[in-house]
Each structure stands twice: as structure tokens, then as C-alpha cells.
Design an enzyme around this catalytic site. Structure first.
Site, PDB file in Angstrom:
ATOM      1  N   ASP A 139     151.466  -2.702 -59.525  1.00 57.52           N
ATOM      2  CA  ASP A 139     152.871  -2.276 -59.462  1.00 57.52           C
ATOM      3  C   ASP A 139     153.805  -3.463 -59.286  1.00 57.52           C
ATOM      4  O   ASP A 139     153.354  -4.599 -59.105  1.00 57.52           O
ATOM      5  CB  ASP A 139     153.076  -1.245 -58.332  1.00 57.52           C
ATOM      6  CG  ASP A 139     152.386  -1.632 -57.034  1.00 57.52           C
ATOM      7  OD1 ASP A 139     152.028  -2.816 -56.864  1.00 57.52           O
ATOM      8  OD2 ASP A 139     152.199  -0.747 -56.177  1.00 57.52           O
ATOM      9  N   HIS A 164     150.150   6.840 -50.236  1.00 56.34           N
ATOM     10  CA  HIS A 164     150.395   6.414 -51.618  1.00 56.34           C
ATOM     11  C   HIS A 164     149.339   5.425 -52.107  1.00 56.34           C
ATOM     12  O   HIS A 164     148.708   4.724 -51.322  1.00 56.34           O
ATOM     13  CB  HIS A 164     151.817   5.886 -51.821  1.00 56.34           C
ATOM     14  CG  HIS A 164     152.126   4.532 -51.285  1.00 56.34           C
ATOM     15  ND1 HIS A 164     153.339   4.228 -50.695  1.00 56.34           N
ATOM     16  CD2 HIS A 164     151.423   3.374 -51.260  1.00 56.34           C
ATOM     17  CE1 HIS A 164     153.350   2.960 -50.342  1.00 56.34           C
ATOM     18  NE2 HIS A 164     152.206   2.417 -50.664  1.00 56.34           N
ATOM     19  N   GLU A 224     154.021   7.729 -54.956  1.00 58.93           N
ATOM     20  CA  GLU A 224     154.397   8.324 -53.682  1.00 58.93           C
ATOM     21  C   GLU A 224     153.964   9.794 -53.631  1.00 58.93           C
ATOM     22  O   GLU A 224     153.618  10.385 -54.659  1.00 58.93           O
ATOM     23  CB  GLU A 224     155.923   8.231 -53.515  1.00 58.93           C
ATOM     24  CG  GLU A 224     156.462   6.792 -53.487  1.00 58.93           C
ATOM     25  CD  GLU A 224     156.210   6.074 -52.156  1.00 58.93           C
ATOM     26  OE1 GLU A 224     155.254   6.429 -51.440  1.00 58.93           O
ATOM     27  OE2 GLU A 224     156.971   5.143 -51.847  1.00 58.93           O
TER      28      GLU A 224
HETATM   29  C1  GLP Z   1     152.474  -1.132 -51.029  1.00 59.44           C
HETATM   30  C2  GLP Z   1     151.842  -1.312 -52.386  1.00 59.44           C
HETATM   31  C3  GLP Z   1     150.483  -0.726 -52.405  1.00 59.44           C
HETATM   32  C4  GLP Z   1     149.781  -1.068 -51.113  1.00 59.44           C
HETATM   33  C5  GLP Z   1     150.454  -0.341 -49.968  1.00 59.44           C
HETATM   34  C6  GLP Z   1     149.885  -0.659 -48.597  1.00 59.44           C
HETATM   35  O1  GLP Z   1     153.779  -1.210 -50.928  1.00 59.44           O
HETATM   36  N1  GLP Z   1     152.607  -0.875 -53.503  1.00 59.44           N
HETATM   37  O2  GLP Z   1     149.779  -1.184 -53.539  1.00 59.44           O
HETATM   38  O3  GLP Z   1     148.437  -0.697 -51.182  1.00 59.44           O
HETATM   39  O4  GLP Z   1     151.826  -0.502 -49.991  1.00 59.44           O
HETATM   40  O5  GLP Z   1     150.334  -1.896 -48.154  1.00 59.44           O
HETATM   41  P1  GLP Z   1     149.808  -2.639 -46.883  1.00 59.44           P
HETATM   42  O6  GLP Z   1     148.468  -3.162 -47.224  1.00 59.44           O
HETATM   43  O7  GLP Z   1     150.798  -3.738 -46.646  1.00 59.44           O
HETATM   44  O8  GLP Z   1     149.770  -1.661 -45.777  1.00 59.44           O
END
Ligand code: GLP
Length: 254
Positions: free
Chosen positions: A69, A138, A143
């Protein structure tokens, strides 16, 4: 379909296992096509994977990486962009990095960019999709409420996601872009294998709902229950709310 669930005592051990699993698959298939996540969870995994690459003389030059993404409006030179993240935390540590494709957050026509990306992925498919999980369940930036049939598209971020990612934007949720481009849930489910990482108590509820709850678009990660080859790599804290019945089976490295 029963996922494999691997629970590790620490974040470090989980990160090692994730790096090992990816290294193993690259060694077996030098032309590996893989989708990679950003976020805080995989940071140590990338560091360990770069170290394993050096130690074992692994080669990435025939592999192809797709980012899951990107924020709408951000380009590779923007410190908050995922393109910048992957270069900074992984690719620049490799002597011969893989080809990288990612969604261009600054594309003049974001919908056309999403269609291009979906086609680029579909051209050879994905051998491995590596995912993190948001606190709201998500995956990528799909979402809650995202249809399981969704493909790569422009999405609006949930307020809790903007709040969770605010530290990357000076601490202000309003500074986090409101929209993003993401591969879809169907794009992820079409991957031949999925590896999911989650660490820390803030993820325990999402992990529980994804693994032990009903398959429901309200919890995007629950869609993975429909995939035949998923391995969850969890630390103890993220696994804390799982019922006994879903505990450890199999190894991710095989
Ligand atoms: C994000 C990304 C995801 C990621 C998730 C968890 O914003 N788009 O791909 O897996 O949030 O993030 P984190 O590992 O910082 O908790």
C-alpha cells in the site's frame, strides 16, 4: 481451513522466524514474487533479513517485491511514504536489491495506477504475501467493511488508523493522509502463501477476532481464514487472547 500459528516468547524471536521463513523461500525460488508490508511490526524482520542475506549469500536480484500500500499524495521522496520506508529499512541494506514495484501515491490518475498495479501483480501472481495487522483488523489498508472481493483501489483511512500512524507524521493524526492506495483483499487471497506478523498486546484483540471469530468484513484479517496456506507469527502478547484450540502447530520455515 486451519492456519498454522507460531507463537514466540519475544518480538525478537518472532522477527527472526519471519526473516528465516522469507530467506528460506527466496533460497528455494530465486525469482520469488512477494508482497511486503510496512509499519512498525516488520522493522526488525527487515533488519534480520538483510543480515541473513549477507550471512548466507542470498541473492535478491531475480526476485520482485510489491509493496502492499501507499498513502495517496506521497511520493518516494516524502519521509512518510512507504516507498521511502522500504528503501530505508530494507532495500538499501542489500547489495543487489530486488526489483521493486509500488503504488505511486502521486499518480495523476490514482484509479488508473491501481489498475496498473493489479495487472502487474496478476502477470505472475504472488508467491508470498507478508502482512501486518492493524489494531482494527485491517490488512494492507483494507479497513473494516472492505469487501473480500476487493482489488487494488483507493480507500479512505479509518480515524483509528490515522491515529495509530500519527507518530510517523509528527504525532498529529490530521497530518496523516486521509486516503491511500492498497492492494485488495481478493488480491491478497490470490497469493499462493500468506505470512502474517503481529506483536504486542495492542494487537491481541485483532488477532483473536481474525483467528477465532467469524469470517466477517468487519474484521478484514478474518478473510485469511479462507486461504489454504496461512502462517501466523505472533509474540506472546499478541497471542494472549487466543483460545487453547487454536494454539501452536507446524513451523513457518518448512
Ligand atoms: C499500517 C499498514 C499495514 C500495517 C499496519 C500495522 O498502517 N498499512 O500494512 O500492517 O498498519 O502497522 P504496525 O505494524 O505499525 O502496527
Amino acid at each position: 481451513m486451519t492456519p498454522r500459528i507460531q507463537i514466540y516468547d519475544t518480538y525478537e524471536a518472532m522477527s527472526d522466524a519471519a526473516a528465516e521463513a522469507i530467506a528460506h523461500r527466496l533460497a528455494a525460488r530465486p525469482g520469488l514474487r512477494l508482497a511486503l508490508p510496512t509499519g512498525h511490526t516488520p522493522l526488525l524482520m527487515y533488519r534480520r533479513l538483510a543480515a541473513l542475506t549477507r550471512e548466507r549469500g542470498l541473492r535478491w536480484d531475480r526476485a520482485r517485491v510489491f509493496l502492499l500500500d501507499e498513502y495517496l499524495g506521497l511520493g518516494a521522496d516524502d519521509p512518510g511514504s512507504f516507498r521511502r520506508y522500504i528503501a530505508e529499512h530494507f532495500l538499501r541494506h542489500l547489495d543487489e536489491p530486488p526489483a521493486l514495484d509500488s503504488l505511486d501515491g502521486r499518480a495523476a490518475d490514482p484509479d488508473a495506477e491501481c489498475a496498473r498495479y493489479e495487472a502487474a501483480i496478476a502477470a505472475g501472481g504472488l508467491d508470498l504475501v507478508v502482512l501486518g495487522v492493524g489494531r482494527n483488523g485491517h490488512i494492507g489498508f483494507n479497513e473494516p467493511g472492505s469487501p473480500f472481493t476487493s482489488r487494488t483501489r483507493v480507500v479512505t483511512l479509518a480515524p483509528e488508523t490515522r491515529a495509530a500512524n500519527a507518530p510517523d507524521f509528527g504525532g498529529d493524526p490530521a497530518a496523516v493522509p486521509a486516503r491511500a492506495l492498497t492492494v485488495g483483499i481478493a488480491t491478497i487471497l490470490a497469493g499462493r502463501e500468506v505470512l502474517v506478523l503481529a506483536a504486542g498486546s495492542a494487537k491481541a484483540e485483532a488477532v483473536e477476532r481474525a483467528l477465532a471469530g467469524p469470517v466477517d468484513p468487519a474484521v478484514p484479517a478474518s478473510a485469511l481464514q479462507r486461504h489454504p496456506r496461512v502462517t501466523w507469527l505472533l509474540d506472546r502478547e499478541a497471542a494472549a487472547r487466543l483460545p487453547e484450540v487454536t494454539s501452536v502447530r507446524g513451523g513457518a520455515g518448512e
